[in-house]
Design an enzyme around this catalytic site. Structure first.
Site, PDB file in Angstrom:
ATOM      1  N   HIS A 193      72.585  32.350  72.337  1.00 11.91           N
ATOM      2  CA  HIS A 193      72.468  31.197  73.223  1.00 11.91           C
ATOM      3  C   HIS A 193      71.882  31.598  74.581  1.00 11.91           C
ATOM      4  CE1 HIS A 193      75.114  29.615  70.147  1.00 11.91           C
ATOM      5  NE2 HIS A 193      75.024  28.402  70.673  1.00 11.91           N
ATOM      6  N   HIS A 235      81.445  36.077  73.190  1.00 11.53           N
ATOM      7  CA  HIS A 235      80.591  37.178  73.627  1.00 11.53           C
ATOM      8  C   HIS A 235      81.210  37.875  74.828  1.00 11.53           C
ATOM      9  CE1 HIS A 235      77.186  36.015  71.050  1.00 11.53           C
ATOM     10  NE2 HIS A 235      77.471  34.773  71.368  1.00 11.53           N
TER      11      HIS A 235
END
Length: 271
Positions: A193, A235
Protein backbone atom coordinates in the site's frame (compact mmCIF):
# COMPACT_ATOMS: atom_id res chain seq x y z
CA UNK A 1 49.21 -66.59 24.11
CA UNK A 2 52.06 -64.18 23.32
CA UNK A 3 49.69 -62.10 21.16
CA UNK A 4 47.04 -61.97 23.89
CA UNK A 5 49.49 -60.54 26.47
CA UNK A 6 50.15 -57.27 24.56
CA UNK A 7 46.40 -56.89 24.03
CA UNK A 8 45.68 -57.29 27.74
CA UNK A 9 48.45 -54.81 28.54
CA UNK A 10 46.97 -52.31 26.08
CA UNK A 11 43.54 -52.73 27.67
CA UNK A 12 45.06 -52.17 31.09
CA UNK A 13 46.71 -49.01 29.90
CA UNK A 14 43.48 -47.74 28.32
CA UNK A 15 41.40 -48.55 31.37
CA UNK A 16 40.48 -45.36 33.17
CA UNK A 17 40.53 -46.97 36.60
CA UNK A 18 44.19 -47.92 36.14
CA UNK A 19 45.29 -44.30 35.90
CA UNK A 20 47.22 -42.85 38.81
CA UNK A 21 44.57 -40.35 39.76
CA UNK A 22 41.96 -43.10 40.06
CA UNK A 23 44.07 -45.61 42.01
CA UNK A 24 42.30 -44.64 45.25
CA UNK A 25 39.12 -46.22 43.91
CA UNK A 26 40.83 -49.62 43.89
CA UNK A 27 42.35 -49.20 47.38
CA UNK A 28 40.60 -50.23 50.60
CA UNK A 29 39.20 -47.50 52.86
CA UNK A 30 41.88 -48.04 55.54
CA UNK A 31 44.73 -46.74 53.43
CA UNK A 32 42.74 -43.86 51.96
CA UNK A 33 45.02 -41.03 53.04
CA UNK A 34 48.23 -42.89 52.21
CA UNK A 35 46.97 -43.79 48.76
CA UNK A 36 46.02 -40.19 48.09
CA UNK A 37 49.51 -38.92 48.81
CA UNK A 38 51.10 -41.67 46.74
CA UNK A 39 48.67 -41.15 43.89
CA UNK A 40 49.49 -37.44 43.79
CA UNK A 41 53.20 -38.21 43.45
CA UNK A 42 52.60 -40.86 40.82
CA UNK A 43 50.19 -38.62 38.91
CA UNK A 44 52.83 -35.89 38.81
CA UNK A 45 55.42 -38.30 37.47
CA UNK A 46 53.13 -39.99 34.99
CA UNK A 47 51.68 -36.66 33.93
CA UNK A 48 55.13 -35.32 33.08
CA UNK A 49 56.04 -38.46 31.22
CA UNK A 50 52.72 -38.49 29.40
CA UNK A 51 53.13 -34.94 28.16
CA UNK A 52 56.59 -35.76 26.85
CA UNK A 53 55.63 -39.04 25.20
CA UNK A 54 52.20 -37.89 23.94
CA UNK A 55 51.47 -37.73 20.24
CA UNK A 56 51.73 -34.08 19.00
CA UNK A 57 49.03 -34.75 16.42
CA UNK A 58 46.55 -35.71 19.14
CA UNK A 59 47.47 -32.63 21.14
CA UNK A 60 46.79 -30.38 18.15
CA UNK A 61 43.42 -32.06 17.52
CA UNK A 62 42.43 -31.62 21.15
CA UNK A 63 43.31 -27.94 21.02
CA UNK A 64 41.23 -27.32 17.89
CA UNK A 65 37.57 -26.82 18.81
CA UNK A 66 34.74 -26.77 16.27
CA UNK A 67 33.31 -23.36 15.39
CA UNK A 68 29.87 -24.15 16.76
CA UNK A 69 31.40 -24.76 20.21
CA UNK A 70 33.22 -21.41 20.23
CA UNK A 71 31.50 -18.33 21.62
CA UNK A 72 31.77 -15.09 19.68
CA UNK A 73 32.87 -12.77 22.45
CA UNK A 74 33.56 -9.79 20.19
CA UNK A 75 30.71 -9.36 17.65
CA UNK A 76 31.02 -6.80 14.87
CA UNK A 77 29.74 -3.27 15.22
CA UNK A 78 27.51 -3.70 12.16
CA UNK A 79 25.81 -6.71 13.70
CA UNK A 80 25.18 -4.89 16.97
CA UNK A 81 23.83 -1.81 15.15
CA UNK A 82 21.57 -3.88 12.87
CA UNK A 83 20.12 -5.93 15.73
CA UNK A 84 19.55 -2.77 17.79
CA UNK A 85 17.73 -1.01 14.94
CA UNK A 86 15.66 -4.12 14.30
CA UNK A 87 14.64 -4.31 17.95
CA UNK A 88 13.70 -0.60 17.96
CA UNK A 89 11.68 -1.09 14.76
CA UNK A 90 9.71 -4.00 16.23
CA UNK A 91 9.10 -2.18 19.52
CA UNK A 92 7.92 1.03 17.87
CA UNK A 93 5.74 -0.85 15.38
CA UNK A 94 3.99 -2.72 18.18
CA UNK A 95 3.40 0.56 20.02
CA UNK A 96 1.90 2.12 16.90
CA UNK A 97 -0.37 -0.86 16.26
CA UNK A 98 -3.25 0.81 18.10
CA UNK A 99 -5.85 -0.77 15.79
CA UNK A 100 -4.35 -4.25 15.50
CA UNK A 101 -7.50 -5.82 16.97
CA UNK A 102 -10.78 -4.76 18.52
CA UNK A 103 -9.32 -4.96 22.04
CA UNK A 104 -6.62 -2.39 21.22
CA UNK A 105 -6.71 1.19 22.46
CA UNK A 106 -8.12 2.45 19.14
CA UNK A 107 -10.00 -0.73 18.29
CA UNK A 108 -13.19 1.19 17.52
CA UNK A 109 -11.47 3.05 14.67
CA UNK A 110 -10.24 -0.14 13.01
CA UNK A 111 -12.94 -0.12 10.31
CA UNK A 112 -12.13 3.49 9.37
CA UNK A 113 -8.39 2.72 9.18
CA UNK A 114 -9.15 -0.31 7.01
CA UNK A 115 -11.23 1.90 4.71
CA UNK A 116 -8.30 4.29 4.40
CA UNK A 117 -6.07 1.34 3.48
CA UNK A 118 -8.50 0.24 0.75
CA UNK A 119 -7.99 3.59 -1.00
CA UNK A 120 -4.40 2.52 -1.60
CA UNK A 121 -5.16 -1.03 -2.71
CA UNK A 122 -4.23 -2.18 -6.18
CA UNK A 123 -7.52 -3.79 -7.28
CA UNK A 124 -9.68 -0.62 -6.98
CA UNK A 125 -7.04 1.45 -8.75
CA UNK A 126 -6.69 -1.03 -11.63
CA UNK A 127 -10.47 -1.30 -12.02
CA UNK A 128 -10.87 2.50 -11.94
CA UNK A 129 -8.07 2.97 -14.48
CA UNK A 130 -9.67 0.49 -16.87
CA UNK A 131 -13.07 2.21 -16.58
CA UNK A 132 -11.52 5.62 -17.25
CA UNK A 133 -9.54 4.20 -20.16
CA UNK A 134 -12.71 2.86 -21.77
CA UNK A 135 -14.51 6.19 -21.36
CA UNK A 136 -11.55 8.35 -22.41
CA UNK A 137 -11.74 9.86 -25.89
CA UNK A 138 -8.54 11.93 -26.04
CA UNK A 139 -5.14 10.64 -27.10
CA UNK A 140 -3.34 12.38 -24.25
CA UNK A 141 -5.72 10.95 -21.68
CA UNK A 142 -5.38 7.44 -23.08
CA UNK A 143 -1.60 7.74 -23.05
CA UNK A 144 -1.51 8.75 -19.38
CA UNK A 145 -4.02 6.07 -18.39
CA UNK A 146 -2.17 3.31 -20.25
CA UNK A 147 1.10 4.20 -18.53
CA UNK A 148 -0.72 4.42 -15.20
CA UNK A 149 -2.06 0.91 -15.78
CA UNK A 150 1.46 -0.26 -16.59
CA UNK A 151 2.74 1.34 -13.38
CA UNK A 152 0.06 -0.37 -11.28
CA UNK A 153 0.79 -3.80 -12.80
CA UNK A 154 4.54 -3.35 -12.30
CA UNK A 155 3.94 -2.32 -8.70
CA UNK A 156 1.97 -5.48 -7.95
CA UNK A 157 4.56 -7.76 -9.57
CA UNK A 158 7.61 -6.08 -8.01
CA UNK A 159 6.14 -5.92 -4.50
CA UNK A 160 4.89 -9.52 -4.69
CA UNK A 161 8.33 -10.71 -5.79
CA UNK A 162 10.13 -8.81 -3.03
CA UNK A 163 7.72 -10.09 -0.41
CA UNK A 164 8.24 -13.67 -1.54
CA UNK A 165 11.99 -13.20 -1.24
CA UNK A 166 11.94 -11.51 2.17
CA UNK A 167 9.02 -13.46 3.73
CA UNK A 168 8.92 -11.09 6.70
CA UNK A 169 5.84 -11.27 8.88
CA UNK A 170 4.13 -8.30 10.47
CA UNK A 171 4.39 -7.26 14.13
CA UNK A 172 0.96 -8.74 14.86
CA UNK A 173 -0.66 -11.96 13.70
CA UNK A 174 -3.17 -10.31 11.36
CA UNK A 175 -4.56 -12.45 8.54
CA UNK A 176 -4.56 -10.74 5.11
CA UNK A 177 -7.88 -9.95 3.48
CA UNK A 178 -9.30 -11.23 0.22
CA UNK A 179 -7.99 -8.26 -1.76
CA UNK A 180 -4.54 -8.83 -0.30
CA UNK A 181 -4.53 -12.41 -1.56
CA UNK A 182 -5.60 -11.25 -5.03
CA UNK A 183 -2.61 -8.91 -5.27
CA UNK A 184 -0.28 -11.39 -3.49
CA UNK A 185 0.28 -8.85 -0.70
CA UNK A 186 0.57 -11.44 2.09
CA UNK A 187 3.92 -10.60 3.72
CA UNK A 188 5.14 -7.45 5.46
CA UNK A 189 8.27 -6.29 3.60
CA UNK A 190 7.87 -4.06 1.66
CA UNK A 191 4.43 -2.53 2.30
CA UNK A 192 2.48 -2.73 -0.95
CA UNK A 193 0.00 0.00 0.00
CA UNK A 194 2.84 2.39 0.83
CA UNK A 195 4.70 1.74 -2.43
CA UNK A 196 1.50 2.13 -4.45
CA UNK A 197 0.50 5.34 -2.68
CA UNK A 198 3.95 6.85 -3.17
CA UNK A 199 4.03 5.84 -6.84
CA UNK A 200 0.51 7.19 -7.51
CA UNK A 201 1.08 10.48 -5.72
CA UNK A 202 4.32 11.08 -7.60
CA UNK A 203 2.67 10.07 -10.89
CA UNK A 204 -0.23 12.48 -10.44
CA UNK A 205 1.99 15.31 -9.25
CA UNK A 206 4.14 14.89 -12.35
CA UNK A 207 1.44 14.40 -15.02
CA UNK A 208 -1.60 16.32 -13.74
CA UNK A 209 -2.02 20.03 -13.27
CA UNK A 210 -3.20 20.39 -9.67
CA UNK A 211 -3.59 23.32 -7.33
CA UNK A 212 -1.27 23.60 -4.36
CA UNK A 213 -3.91 22.48 -1.79
CA UNK A 214 -4.64 19.38 -3.86
CA UNK A 215 -0.93 18.60 -4.15
CA UNK A 216 -0.54 18.85 -0.37
CA UNK A 217 -3.60 16.64 0.18
CA UNK A 218 -2.20 14.09 -2.26
CA UNK A 219 1.08 13.84 -0.32
CA UNK A 220 -0.79 13.64 3.01
CA UNK A 221 -3.00 10.88 1.58
CA UNK A 222 0.06 8.81 0.62
CA UNK A 223 1.54 9.23 4.11
CA UNK A 224 -1.74 8.32 5.83
CA UNK A 225 -2.23 5.23 3.67
CA UNK A 226 1.27 4.01 4.46
CA UNK A 227 1.16 4.48 8.21
CA UNK A 228 -2.41 3.18 8.45
CA UNK A 229 -0.91 -0.24 7.70
CA UNK A 230 1.27 0.11 10.80
CA UNK A 231 -1.73 1.10 12.90
CA UNK A 232 -3.66 -2.05 12.02
CA UNK A 233 -0.61 -4.22 12.73
CA UNK A 234 0.08 -5.44 9.20
CA UNK A 235 3.50 -3.83 8.66
CA UNK A 236 6.51 -2.51 10.53
CA UNK A 237 7.66 1.08 10.25
CA UNK A 238 10.64 0.05 8.11
CA UNK A 239 8.28 -1.86 5.80
CA UNK A 240 6.32 1.33 5.15
CA UNK A 241 9.43 3.48 4.70
CA UNK A 242 10.93 0.96 2.29
CA UNK A 243 7.58 0.87 0.49
CA UNK A 244 7.79 4.63 -0.09
CA UNK A 245 11.31 4.21 -1.50
CA UNK A 246 10.28 1.37 -3.82
CA UNK A 247 7.23 3.37 -4.95
CA UNK A 248 9.45 6.26 -6.00
CA UNK A 249 11.82 3.87 -7.81
CA UNK A 250 8.87 2.32 -9.64
CA UNK A 251 7.78 5.77 -10.77
CA UNK A 252 11.27 6.42 -12.14
CA UNK A 253 11.16 3.07 -13.93
CA UNK A 254 7.83 3.91 -15.58
CA UNK A 255 9.24 7.26 -16.67
CA UNK A 256 12.15 5.45 -18.33
CA UNK A 257 9.92 3.00 -20.23
CA UNK A 258 7.15 5.52 -20.91
CA UNK A 259 4.92 4.31 -23.75
CA UNK A 260 4.26 6.79 -26.50
CA UNK A 261 0.83 7.69 -27.84
CA UNK A 262 1.26 5.46 -30.91
CA UNK A 263 2.20 2.46 -28.75
CA UNK A 264 -0.80 3.08 -26.51
CA UNK A 265 -3.14 3.30 -29.49
CA UNK A 266 -1.76 0.05 -30.87
CA UNK A 267 -2.31 -1.71 -27.54
CA UNK A 268 -5.82 -0.30 -27.23
CA UNK A 269 -6.68 -1.48 -30.76
CA UNK A 270 -5.46 -4.99 -29.95
CA UNK A 271 -7.44 -5.01 -26.74
Amino acid sequence: MPASQPRSRARDRNNVLNRAEFLSLNQPLKGMQESRSSSRKQSGQTGGAGTQNGNPKERRQSQQLPEEDCMQLNPSFKGIAFNSLLAIDICMSKRMGVCANKASSWGGARSMINLLGITGHGIPWIAGTLICLVKSSTLAGQEVLMNLLLALLLDIMIVAGLQKLAKRKGPYDVTPGLLDYLTMDTYAFPAGHASRAAMLSKFFLNHLVLAIPLRILLVLWALCVGFSRVMIGRHHITDVLSGFVFGYLQFRLVELIWMSSNTCQMLISIW
